[in-house]
Design a protein around this motif. Structure first.
Motif, PDB file in Angstrom:
ATOM      1  N   CYS A 177       0.767  -1.500   0.230  1.00 58.20           N
ATOM      2  CA  CYS A 177       0.171  -0.333  -0.237  1.00 58.20           C
ATOM      3  C   CYS A 177       0.900   1.177   0.182  1.00 58.20           C
ATOM      4  O   CYS A 177       2.511   1.446   0.156  1.00 58.20           O
ATOM      5  N   CYS A 202       2.960   1.897   3.465  1.00 60.20           N
ATOM      6  CA  CYS A 202       3.991   1.004   3.438  1.00 60.20           C
ATOM      7  C   CYS A 202       4.870   1.124   2.062  1.00 60.20           C
ATOM      8  O   CYS A 202       6.530   1.803   2.569  1.00 60.20           O
ATOM      9  N   ASN A 230       5.134  -4.549   5.508  1.00 60.22           N
ATOM     10  CA  ASN A 230       3.550  -5.003   5.045  1.00 60.22           C
ATOM     11  C   ASN A 230       2.511  -3.937   6.497  1.00 60.22           C
ATOM     12  O   ASN A 230       3.086  -3.274   7.364  1.00 60.22           O
ATOM     13  N   CYS A 231       0.845  -4.687   6.020  1.00 55.12           N
ATOM     14  CA  CYS A 231       0.647  -3.519   6.579  1.00 55.12           C
ATOM     15  C   CYS A 231      -1.732  -4.044   7.240  1.00 55.12           C
ATOM     16  O   CYS A 231      -1.070  -5.488   6.023  1.00 55.12           O
ATOM     17  N   ASN A 254      -3.880  -3.132   5.125  1.00 59.36           N
ATOM     18  CA  ASN A 254      -3.959  -3.103   3.789  1.00 59.36           C
ATOM     19  C   ASN A 254      -3.483  -3.461   2.904  1.00 59.36           C
ATOM     20  O   ASN A 254      -3.840  -3.417   1.365  1.00 59.36           O
ATOM     21  N   CYS A 255      -2.588  -4.012   2.996  1.00 62.25           N
ATOM     22  CA  CYS A 255      -1.601  -4.408   2.384  1.00 62.25           C
ATOM     23  C   CYS A 255      -0.887  -6.023   2.634  1.00 62.25           C
ATOM     24  O   CYS A 255      -0.147  -6.279   3.663  1.00 62.25           O
ATOM     25  N   ARG A 308      -2.146   0.868  12.495  1.00 58.02           N
ATOM     26  CA  ARG A 308      -2.630   0.390  10.715  1.00 58.02           C
ATOM     27  C   ARG A 308      -2.163  -1.486  10.882  1.00 58.02           C
ATOM     28  O   ARG A 308      -2.383  -1.614   9.875  1.00 58.02           O
TER      29      ARG A 308
END
Ligand SMILES: [Zn+2]
Ligand SMILES: [Zn+2]
Ligand SMILES: [Zn+2]
Length: 762
Positions: A110, A113, A131-132, A134-135, A173
């Motif tokens: 994302c 990141c 990563n997080c 969202n991705c 996040r």
């Protein structure tokens, strides 16, 4: 005036950072209450001023995290509680949360990141595994459910204090980002020599791999779902060397570009193509190659399209920034084998093909090839291979399944699917089951998918072909069986794709599938719904001399069609120029025991052979693909007008009508004899066949009282044919259903099988 409301959020809202997003939004709006997951999605219980609660409902849709897809927010009033909801909090998920909802797809890095990746002050600066929620990796690292870190291939990495704090902070996040990692606690890069010996680690590994690529060497690169073989896409010799080592004659390679501008240098990109390229799913997008596109001719020999994709892991991003050029990124395998995804296996299989391997200590649990979509001018973006970024996302079934189903698909481009209730989940692309490693992968996929989706099969659904390994597997299970005819499954998959449950006139054109009369079908007109079907028309049957040999050697089909169109003399004239085995093949074609086929794919092969485009293929459908490619030099509206009568009118009580392309084949041969440019003849063939198919379909639809026509089967990956057929049908006032989300080829068969069984198996 404070109110209390319950907001039920439906859609893809689990495993995508939705609860932390609700938490941040509610805190931002000064609301009290709580949020949790349950079996149907996410539930919010919020207390606050009415206008703020209205805002919350709106923002739950408008500001949803990138990987979420909100289908609905249902709001109900609740009686106020004493403390105004208290401080807003995330509460643990209820134990009855559906397991299927928790497994999301792998997603590209994302923006947040990426910003950290390139920020020298960030603790994850240049960390290739950032990563997080969202991705990042999901499906490819999940070993079992429920989805938490211990159940992933990240289990061996113990989070450091800083990562742990992020993971536990509902406002962060990375709250419950299971693959969360940093340079202090997470996986690292390694560069291996072709024998598997360690050459370098961390940034040094990346630098050296990049140096190798810039120097024209071949590097194996471990990605999300497996290894790629990478090489400078503009380096003619390096690309040729990759083809030699991979034993891959002509099949096109995909290209990873550093950014969208580089993609636009290579291909003409429509708005839809750009949207697909930049989506978090990051498929390979097949789009028209620009004149003078800076890639070696060996990347996609003889084809007017290129497959391009953007970087989708932080490692890709770092590597592409460092080499600053487009790279071939093709599956790490020898021709036809499954993509390598286990490190030991990668060294054994890819070592001999590469000069170095850029790998890491984060294991891949499930191999998952890149997905492929095609930008089709008249249709939009159409799925060709549904895999990474799409599997295992559920698809709605038009008719819910009363019993839990396992559908085992066909043989080529294998996928499997499981269904319960109103949704069906298809696996990643498994490959061609005739290869033993692919069959092993098939067995693993069946187990894993049942486990992830929480399905215990009560019914198993299979193709009618007794020799498919998938059919043999189904027959050995001690479960009730549902056999689905191949072309019925194709049309059903198109109905699923369009969310329809109704009877349509289905045109199923493909390579081959077993018919109900022992012959191989593939040019079929069916009156079909999910519950039933009947064959109302087909292409003229011709012999398939030599079975599989006739598929690998299109000149054989050229010979058969030359005889059908022009008689023995025509066959002799063509045969003598094509292959000196022609008398034996013609004799074989004449034997009563030789299997016959109505295959449209084989007709395209025949015409490609008769036009001298290709007599032998090195990959599936190569001749047909090249025939379409050759026609591309002539605009659809400039195609010459060759006559071809549609099938005769159906008469009740008689069998299916027959569309006979022989007069068109005769015209093709005559035009070639007269020296007409091959591109013109190829364009004329597409135009005439497409028109006759549409006219036949329209007449059959009218006869059956239907107003909708569905186009399915691998032949409808041919954008030119699809465009011609769809335009003529629409011109006749018919509604046309085409594939978008599900491949028209055999990769969609398992989904079609599941939909048929759901509608019929009670
Ligand atoms: Zn991220
Ligand atoms: Zn850490
Ligand atoms: Zn098929």
């Amino acid at each position: 005036m404070r109110e209390r409301r319950r907001l039920r959020v439906r859609g893809t809202v689990q495993g995508v950072g939705y609860r932390p997003f609700v938490y941040r939004t509610a805190v931002d709006l000064g609301l009290g209450g709580r949020v949790w997951n349950d079996s149907e999605g996410v539930v919010v219980d919020a207390t606050g001023p009415a206008d703020r609660l209205d805002d919350l409902a709106r923002r739950l849709v408008d500001d949803a995290p990138p990987l979420a897809s909100v289908a609905a927010v249902e709001v109900t009033a609740l009686p106020p509680d004493g403390d105004g909801g208290g401080r807003f909090s995330i509460v643990e998920s209820r134990a009855d949360a559906a397991p299927a909802a928790a497994v999301s797809v792998d997603a590209a890095t994302c923006a947040a990141c990426l910003a950290e990746l390139h920020d020298p002050a960030d603790r994850r600066h240049r960390y290739p595994f950032v990563n997080c929620t969202n991705c990042g990796p999901r499906y490819t690292i999940i070993r079992s459910i429920p989805y938490d870190r211990a159940a992933t291939t990240m289990a061996a990495f113990v989070m450091c204090a800083a990562c742990r704090a992020e993971y536990e902070d509902p406002g962060d996040r990375r709250f419950h980002a299971e693959p969360n990692a940093c340079p202090a606690c997470g996986p690292h890069l390694r560069l291996l020599d072709p024998g598997g010996a360690l050459v370098a680690e961390r940034d040094d590994a990346l630098e050296r791999a990049a140096g190798d690529l810039v120097a024209g060497r071949i590097v194996g690169v471990k990605g999300l779902g497996g290894y790629h073989l990478a090489v400078d896409a503009a380096d003619v010799e390096a690309v040729a060397e990759l083809r030699r080592r991979k034993a891959r004659d002509d099949k096109p390679f995909a290209v990873m570009v550093p950014d969208l501008a580089a993609a636009a240098d290579l291909c003409d990109l429509s708005h839809d193509a750009v949207a697909a390229l930049t989506s978090p799913r990051r498929p390979i997008v097949l789009a028209r190659r620009r004149p003078g596109a800076p890639v070696a001719p060996g990347v996609a020999p003889g084809l007017p399209e290129l497959g391009v994709m953007l970087p989708y892991t932080p490692l890709h991003d770092l590597l592409m920034a460092r080499v600053a050029r487009s790279l071939v990124m093709t599956s790490g395998n020898l021709s036809d084998e499954p993509i390598a995804h286990e490190d030991g296996d990668a060294v054994a299989r890819l070592g001999p093909m590469t000069d170095a391997l850029l790998t890491s200590d984060r294991p891949i649990h499930i191999r998952c090839d890149d997905s492929v979509v095609r930008d089709v001018p008249s249709v939009g973006v159409q799925m060709v291979r549904r895999s990474r970024g799409f599997a295992p996302e559920p698809i709605a079934l038009p008719v819910p399944a009363a019993r839990q189903l396992l559908a085992v698909g066909a043989e080529l481009k294998s996928t499997v699917a499981v269904a319960k209730g109103s949704s069906v989940v298809a696996s990643h692309h498994i490959g061609d089951l005739e290869h033993l490693p692919a069959y092993r992968s098939f067995l693993q996929a069946v187990d894993h998918l049942c486990h992830l989706a929480g399905v215990t099969p009560e019914v198993v659904v299979h193709d009618l072909h007794p020799e498919y390994l998938s059919t043999k597997f189904a027959l050995e299970l001690d479960l009730p069986l549902v056999g689905v005819q191949h072309h019925h499954a194709h049309i059903a998959s198109c109905l699923v794709d369009n969310g329809r449950d109704e009877e349509v006139l289905g045109v199923a054109f493909d390579g081959t599938g077993l018919g109900c009369d022992g012959s191989l079908w593939g040019g079929e007109f069916l009156v079909a719904g999910l519950r039933s079907w009947r064959r109302v028309g087909h292409l003229r049957p011709v012999p398939l001399p030599g079975g599989p040999m006739a598929i690998r050697e299109p000149w054989r089909m050229g010979l058969v069609w030359a005889e059908a169109a022009l008689g023995g003399e025509g066959a002799e004239r063509y045969g003598a120029s094509a292959d000196d085995r022609w008398p034996a093949v013609l004799a074989l074609a004449g034997r009563p025991e030789t299997v016959r086929t109505t295959s449209a794919g084989r007709l395209f092969d025949a015409v490609a052979a008769l036009l001298g485009i290709r007599g032998k293929v090195s990959y599936e459908a190569q001749a047909a693909i090249e025939l379409e490619a050759v026609a591309a030099a002539v605009a659809v509206e400039d195609a010459p007008d060759y006559p071809l009568a549609p099938a005769g009118a159906p008469t009740s009580g008689e069998g299916p009508v027959v569309l006979d392309p022989a007069p068109l084949v005769a015209r093709v041969v005559a035009e070639r004899g007269r020296g007409t440019p091959v591109a013109e003849v190829a364009a004329g063939f597409h135009a005439a066949l497409g028109r006759a198919v549409a006219e036949t379909a329209a007449a059959l639809a009218g006869d059956a009282g239907l107003s909708t026509v569905a186009l399915s089967g691998g032949v409808f990956q041919n954008a030119r044919l699809t465009g011609v057929v769809a335009a003529h049908l629409a011109g006749s006032g018919l509604e046309v259903l085409v594939h978008r989300r599900i491949p028209p080829n055999d990769g969609g068969i398992s989904l079609g099988q599941a939909a048929v069984a759901a509608a019929t198996a009670g």
